[in-house]
Structure formats: C-alpha cells, structure tokens
Motif scaffolding. Structure first.
Motif, PDB file in Angstrom:
ATOM      1  N   PHE A  70       9.242   4.715   7.804  1.00 47.62           N
ATOM      2  CA  PHE A  70       9.441   3.374   7.119  1.00 47.62           C
ATOM      3  C   PHE A  70       9.308   3.879   5.559  1.00 47.62           C
ATOM      4  O   PHE A  70       8.092   4.084   4.935  1.00 47.62           O
ATOM      5  N   ARG A  71      10.339   3.880   4.772  1.00 47.73           N
ATOM      6  CA  ARG A  71      10.459   4.425   3.389  1.00 47.73           C
ATOM      7  C   ARG A  71      10.820   3.436   2.226  1.00 47.73           C
ATOM      8  O   ARG A  71      10.591   3.532   1.122  1.00 47.73           O
ATOM      9  N   ALA A  84      13.888  -2.335   6.443  1.00 46.99           N
ATOM     10  CA  ALA A  84      12.651  -2.449   7.135  1.00 46.99           C
ATOM     11  C   ALA A  84      12.706  -3.401   8.220  1.00 46.99           C
ATOM     12  O   ALA A  84      11.903  -3.097   9.281  1.00 46.99           O
ATOM     13  N   PHE A 107       4.182   4.829   7.256  1.00 52.96           N
ATOM     14  CA  PHE A 107       4.716   4.053   6.154  1.00 52.96           C
ATOM     15  C   PHE A 107       4.512   5.376   4.884  1.00 52.96           C
ATOM     16  O   PHE A 107       3.276   5.676   4.681  1.00 52.96           O
ATOM     17  N   GLY A 115       7.874   2.221   1.708  1.00 56.16           N
ATOM     18  CA  GLY A 115       7.481   1.482   2.755  1.00 56.16           C
ATOM     19  C   GLY A 115       6.204   1.026   2.930  1.00 56.16           C
ATOM     20  O   GLY A 115       5.886   0.292   3.736  1.00 56.16           O
ATOM     21  N   VAL A 116       5.328   1.386   2.085  1.00 56.88           N
ATOM     22  CA  VAL A 116       3.934   1.006   1.908  1.00 56.88           C
ATOM     23  C   VAL A 116       3.755  -0.224   1.699  1.00 56.88           C
ATOM     24  O   VAL A 116       2.661  -0.932   2.116  1.00 56.88           O
ATOM     25  N   GLN A 139       5.084  -2.783   2.993  1.00 53.71           N
ATOM     26  CA  GLN A 139       5.362  -3.548   4.199  1.00 53.71           C
ATOM     27  C   GLN A 139       4.058  -3.950   4.739  1.00 53.71           C
ATOM     28  O   GLN A 139       3.937  -4.806   5.544  1.00 53.71           O
ATOM     29  N   LEU A 140       3.048  -3.220   4.271  1.00 51.89           N
ATOM     30  CA  LEU A 140       1.577  -3.482   4.855  1.00 51.89           C
ATOM     31  C   LEU A 140       0.559  -4.404   3.699  1.00 51.89           C
ATOM     32  O   LEU A 140      -0.255  -4.598   4.303  1.00 51.89           O
ATOM     33  N   THR A 174       4.839  -6.886  11.591  1.00 54.04           N
ATOM     34  CA  THR A 174       4.093  -5.662  11.416  1.00 54.04           C
ATOM     35  C   THR A 174       2.544  -5.741  12.384  1.00 54.04           C
ATOM     36  O   THR A 174       2.328  -4.800  12.659  1.00 54.04           O
ATOM     37  N   VAL A 179      -0.206   6.117   7.139  1.00 51.53           N
ATOM     38  CA  VAL A 179       0.238   5.843   5.765  1.00 51.53           C
ATOM     39  C   VAL A 179      -0.043   7.006   4.914  1.00 51.53           C
ATOM     40  O   VAL A 179      -1.203   7.577   4.939  1.00 51.53           O
TER      41      VAL A 179
END
Length: 133
Positions: A23-24, A33, A54, A58-59, A61-62, A80, A93
C-alpha cells in the motif's frame, strides 16, 4: 515436460499462494487504497498467505483520528482493523516512511512490525507475487 492437476488434487496439495500487498497511496483521494483493502480481505478469507506492507503515503492508512466523514467518504480504519480477523497477520510498515511524515509508531491503529529499508527490500525479493495499491 509439464504436468497438470485436477482441481481436487490442487486443493489437496500443499501448494500455497504467497502474496505481498504493498500500500503506497494515501487512504483518500483515490480508490486504490480501498480497493487494495478489499483484495486483502478477500485473499485472507480464501487462505492466501498474505503479507501487507504500508510504505510511502500508504502509512497514512494506519493513522488514528481520520475524519473521512468530512470528505463524505467511508473511513478505511474499520477495514484495516479487520485484516487480522481475516487471517492477515503479517502487517509491516516502512520505518523511513513514518519518519519522513513525522508519524509516531504509537499513533498507528493496529499492531504492525516496523521494517528498516533493508528489511523492506528483503520482502520484495522474498515474495514472488506482488500487488501494489
């Protein structure tokens, strides 16, 4: 010489599909995403050996505290957070991506394994099938 298997033989064999999902992209602004999360949940439900990385934007997303409703969008955090429920337990990650965005690991919503740049490269080498979102 090639050989073939029937569907029943394939189901009974120990052949496992291994997949790295990367996930970028940030969670909002594109459908990538969300579509990636849907694929991850479906693959996990089907028993695919799945690793999720991730990296880059994409990070995001968390990160806790997303206010997707202000953009009239669905929040990705519920999907997620469901990954481990679908058997997707290998969540990684890229530490450098967090640092570049001034994101503290403590602000992430699910348990993940932080990886160095070298460990990230190793993941890409190790997995034969890679999907990028």
């Amino acid at each position: 010489m090639t050989t073939s298997m029937t569907t029943a033989e394939a189901e009974d064999s120990d052949i496992k599909v291994s997949l790295l999902m990367v996930f970028r992209h940030a969670p909002y602004g594109r459908s990538l995403a969300r579509e990636g999360l849907e694929v991850a949940l479906a693959a996990g439900a089907m028993g695919v050996q799945l690793r999720v990385l991730f990296i880059n934007d994409g990070v995001w997303q968390l990160v806790a505290g997303q206010q997707a409703d202000q953009l009239s969008l669905k929040n990705h955090l519920a999907m997620t957070s469901a990954l481990p429920l679908y058997g997707v337990d290998e969540l990684f990650v890229d530490t450098a991506s967090l640092l570049e965005r001034s994101i503290e690991p403590s602000s992430l919503t699910i348990p993940v394994t932080l990886l160095s740049e070298q460990a990230v490269r190793s993941l890409f080498v190790k997995d034969g099938h890679i999907l990028s979102f």
